[in-house]
Design an enzyme around this catalytic site. Sequence first.
Site, mmCIF file in Angstrom:
data_model
loop_
_atom_site.group_PDB
_atom_site.id
_atom_site.type_symbol
_atom_site.label_atom_id
_atom_site.label_comp_id
_atom_site.label_asym_id
_atom_site.label_seq_id
_atom_site.Cartn_x
_atom_site.Cartn_y
_atom_site.Cartn_z
ATOM 1 N N LYS A 124 -25.701 66.368 53.133
ATOM 2 C CA LYS A 124 -26.258 65.427 53.646
ATOM 3 C C LYS A 124 -26.240 65.664 55.323
ATOM 4 C CE LYS A 124 -26.543 61.099 55.239
ATOM 5 N NZ LYS A 124 -27.544 61.308 56.251
ATOM 6 N N GLY B 165 -18.064 62.866 61.981
ATOM 7 C CA GLY B 165 -18.786 61.731 62.205
ATOM 8 C C GLY B 165 -17.932 60.493 62.919
ATOM 9 N N SER B 166 -18.474 59.512 62.812
ATOM 10 C CA SER B 166 -17.511 58.264 63.554
ATOM 11 C C SER B 166 -16.502 57.673 62.676
ATOM 12 C CB SER B 166 -18.666 57.042 63.840
ATOM 13 O OG SER B 166 -19.058 56.800 62.508
ATOM 14 N N GLY C 164 -15.831 57.168 58.594
ATOM 15 C CA GLY C 164 -14.774 57.668 58.123
ATOM 16 C C GLY C 164 -13.958 56.802 57.160
ATOM 17 N N GLU D 165 -13.302 64.594 60.362
ATOM 18 C CA GLU D 165 -13.304 64.941 61.685
ATOM 19 C C GLU D 165 -14.086 63.998 62.407
ATOM 20 O OE1 GLU D 165 -12.129 67.676 62.892
ATOM 21 O OE2 GLU D 165 -11.689 69.046 61.403
ATOM 22 N N CYS E 137 -17.740 65.644 70.407
ATOM 23 C CA CYS E 137 -16.316 65.098 69.951
ATOM 24 C C CYS E 137 -15.219 65.216 70.724
ATOM 25 C CB CYS E 137 -16.150 64.942 68.316
ATOM 26 S SG CYS E 137 -16.076 66.843 68.144
ATOM 27 N N GLU F 76 -15.307 55.567 72.749
ATOM 28 C CA GLU F 76 -15.903 56.776 72.691
ATOM 29 C C GLU F 76 -17.255 56.497 73.373
ATOM 30 O OE1 GLU F 76 -16.834 58.682 69.006
ATOM 31 O OE2 GLU F 76 -16.378 60.814 69.871
HETATM 32 P P1 NAD Z 1 -22.076 58.626 62.121
HETATM 33 O O1 NAD Z 1 -20.410 58.307 61.625
HETATM 34 O O2 NAD Z 1 -22.782 57.390 62.277
HETATM 35 O O3 NAD Z 1 -22.838 59.468 61.094
HETATM 36 C C1 NAD Z 1 -22.254 60.713 60.467
HETATM 37 C C2 NAD Z 1 -22.981 61.142 59.207
HETATM 38 O O4 NAD Z 1 -22.477 60.088 58.147
HETATM 39 C C3 NAD Z 1 -24.567 60.988 59.061
HETATM 40 O O5 NAD Z 1 -25.074 61.997 58.285
HETATM 41 C C4 NAD Z 1 -24.785 59.507 58.512
HETATM 42 O O6 NAD Z 1 -26.221 59.503 57.980
HETATM 43 C C5 NAD Z 1 -23.472 59.455 57.619
HETATM 44 N N1 NAD Z 1 -23.435 58.163 57.231
HETATM 45 C C6 NAD Z 1 -23.327 57.012 57.880
HETATM 46 N N2 NAD Z 1 -23.056 55.994 57.254
HETATM 47 C C7 NAD Z 1 -22.739 56.352 55.939
HETATM 48 C C8 NAD Z 1 -22.087 55.815 54.767
HETATM 49 N N3 NAD Z 1 -21.667 54.508 54.467
HETATM 50 N N4 NAD Z 1 -21.782 56.578 53.770
HETATM 51 C C9 NAD Z 1 -21.921 57.806 53.849
HETATM 52 N N5 NAD Z 1 -22.387 58.342 54.940
HETATM 53 C C10 NAD Z 1 -22.682 57.783 55.806
HETATM 54 O O7 NAD Z 1 -21.924 59.496 63.316
HETATM 55 P P2 NAD Z 1 -23.042 60.239 64.113
HETATM 56 O O8 NAD Z 1 -23.493 59.102 64.851
HETATM 57 O O9 NAD Z 1 -24.027 60.947 63.618
HETATM 58 O O10 NAD Z 1 -22.091 61.292 65.139
HETATM 59 C C11 NAD Z 1 -21.474 60.917 66.268
HETATM 60 C C12 NAD Z 1 -20.048 60.786 65.882
HETATM 61 O O11 NAD Z 1 -19.592 62.031 65.322
HETATM 62 C C13 NAD Z 1 -18.932 60.492 66.879
HETATM 63 O O12 NAD Z 1 -18.102 59.557 66.664
HETATM 64 C C14 NAD Z 1 -18.288 61.849 67.226
HETATM 65 O O13 NAD Z 1 -17.180 61.818 67.802
HETATM 66 C C15 NAD Z 1 -18.360 62.330 65.942
HETATM 67 N N6 NAD Z 1 -17.971 63.626 65.804
HETATM 68 C C16 NAD Z 1 -16.836 64.351 65.442
HETATM 69 C C17 NAD Z 1 -16.564 65.705 65.515
HETATM 70 C C18 NAD Z 1 -15.299 66.367 65.107
HETATM 71 O O14 NAD Z 1 -15.340 67.338 64.722
HETATM 72 N N7 NAD Z 1 -14.215 65.535 65.209
HETATM 73 C C19 NAD Z 1 -17.619 66.595 65.751
HETATM 74 C C20 NAD Z 1 -18.746 66.013 66.205
HETATM 75 C C21 NAD Z 1 -19.147 64.522 66.002
#
Ligand code: NAD
Length: 490
Positions: free
Chosen positions: A182, A235-236, A240, A258, A293, A392
């Site tokens: 996804k 993601g965030s 997570g 991550e 990130c 962040e």
């Molecule tokens: P996000 O956590 O809001 O979303 C990430 C993904 O998770 C999206 O596809 C979103 O639709 C999905 N998602 C959201 N809620 C969910 C749920 N309840 N269940 C399952 N999936 C769900 O993050 P974002 O705003 O898309 O990206 C920014 C974040 O990603 C920042 O915190 C950044 O640091 C992090 N990031 C980390 C790395 C790494 O490798 N450590 C790399 C890139 C980005």
Amino acid sequence: MSNTLAVPLPSLNLIGDQHLAAAQGGELENINPATGQRLNMIPRSTSEDVDLAVSTARRTFDSGSWSRISPRTRRTVMLKWVELMERDREVLAQLETTDAGKPIANTRSADIPLSIDAVRYYAEAVDKITGEVGPSGPDRFSYAVHDPLGVVGIIVPWNFPLLMAMWKIAPAIAMGNSVVVKPSELTSLSILHVANLALEAGVPPGVINIVTGLGEEAGAAISRHMDVDMIAFTGSGGVGRQLMRDSGDSNLKRVALELGGKSPNIVLEDCEDLEAAARGAAWGIFYNQGQVCTAGSRLLVQRSIHREFVEKLLEVAAQIHPGDPMKSKTELGSVISEQHLSRILGHVQQALTDGAELLLGGERALESSGGFYMQPTVFDQVDPQWALARKEVFGPVLAIIPFDSEDDALAIANGTEYGLASGVWTGSISKAHRFARELRAGLVWVNGWDACDITMPFGGFGQSGFGRDRSLHALYKYADLKSVSFSFDA
Ligand code: NAD
């Protein structure tokens, strides 16, 4: 602003070899962040679509058409996939830039070639992975092998849409798994295109399935699914945490996370090339509009060189201007959405209220374009306890924190909940080694920033997550270790 694309925009899920709208007919508007205009509509998938994708992935896995063929054959097919990605490099760069607002110069030089590199690396690695023979004794013969997990759910963000996905898809399928991916609801296009190329290359239908949609709908349906064996997530931190709860509430699927960072970039007074450090510090935060990130969002500068260094940094930063990401000379594109821009401006407001010294930027830019642009922003004299030094921002906003001693620098650097990336600029080998040892972070860069290397593991300490992308370690993440013992009379 130019945004006319010569390529068709993928607008349907890929499940097996079927291109499908959402079962319940829902759609989401996909916006070009550089113009604020609608690009296309994508499926707003629900649990019905996820169920179909998971059962398709499971059936394919169980059939053995990919999971049980020889690793060399998987390698050959994946290398064909690499060729097709190479063929479509420019298409992919344009899709990624239009979908995410990233400068085309970056998608051409980094996002797309690095994504292709990930597939090539895991394709070439997969027939070099061996098991082990155990030292069991004379009446037994034992060995351990890496078994694929089955169906892996992959959920990724919007900041490097294709790259984050390929860092997971490539090792997961190289190991023989099937995946249900996804992408972020804000950036689904490049991964849909690349998944179609996988079919064209001969990856069996059902090995890679892509389901677009919202996190709380399609994402949650994957993370709570009883027949998904693992979630690989970027993601965030908030999401997570939710994924770990979902795992506990469903089938205890494995989870690899991550997450975010607040990475410290430390300039010591014995740094031998302050110009290089200033460029490293500026691009460490402004690359990809700060939506990285591993962004060096905290710049720790030793007080004795603070004034001189900040002047050099501002000289670099003052040359960086937001512009149309489709123009080849643009270095800073738009941030991902209006909502995200407001969040960034909220962080700026909070920093001003806390008393940080604004040296550059701080405002929205190019508003008449309809896009979501932010000026490169630099704050000085930031207290390590303020929000700007702890939260962040995920935007082009730098917090400069002066420090006195090396011990102070380490205490400040290690003083957040995160531990993703870190860096130190110094002319002393022994200081570099001391910092490399004592920085609590998954990545340490010495006299540079963001050495992006597929051969080296990538991931965080602390609340930046666990599990590693990149390198051979990532392959093992997508496998279970099975011990087999034969007993016989010695
Ligand atoms: P996000 O956590 O809001 O979303 C990430 C993904 O998770 C999206 O596809 C979103 O639709 C999905 N998602 C959201 N809620 C969910 C749920 N309840 N269940 C399952 N999936 C769900 O993050 P974002 O705003 O898309 O990206 C920014 C974040 O990603 C920042 O915190 C950044 O640091 C992090 N990031 C980390 C790395 C790494 O490798 N450590 C790399 C890139 C980005």
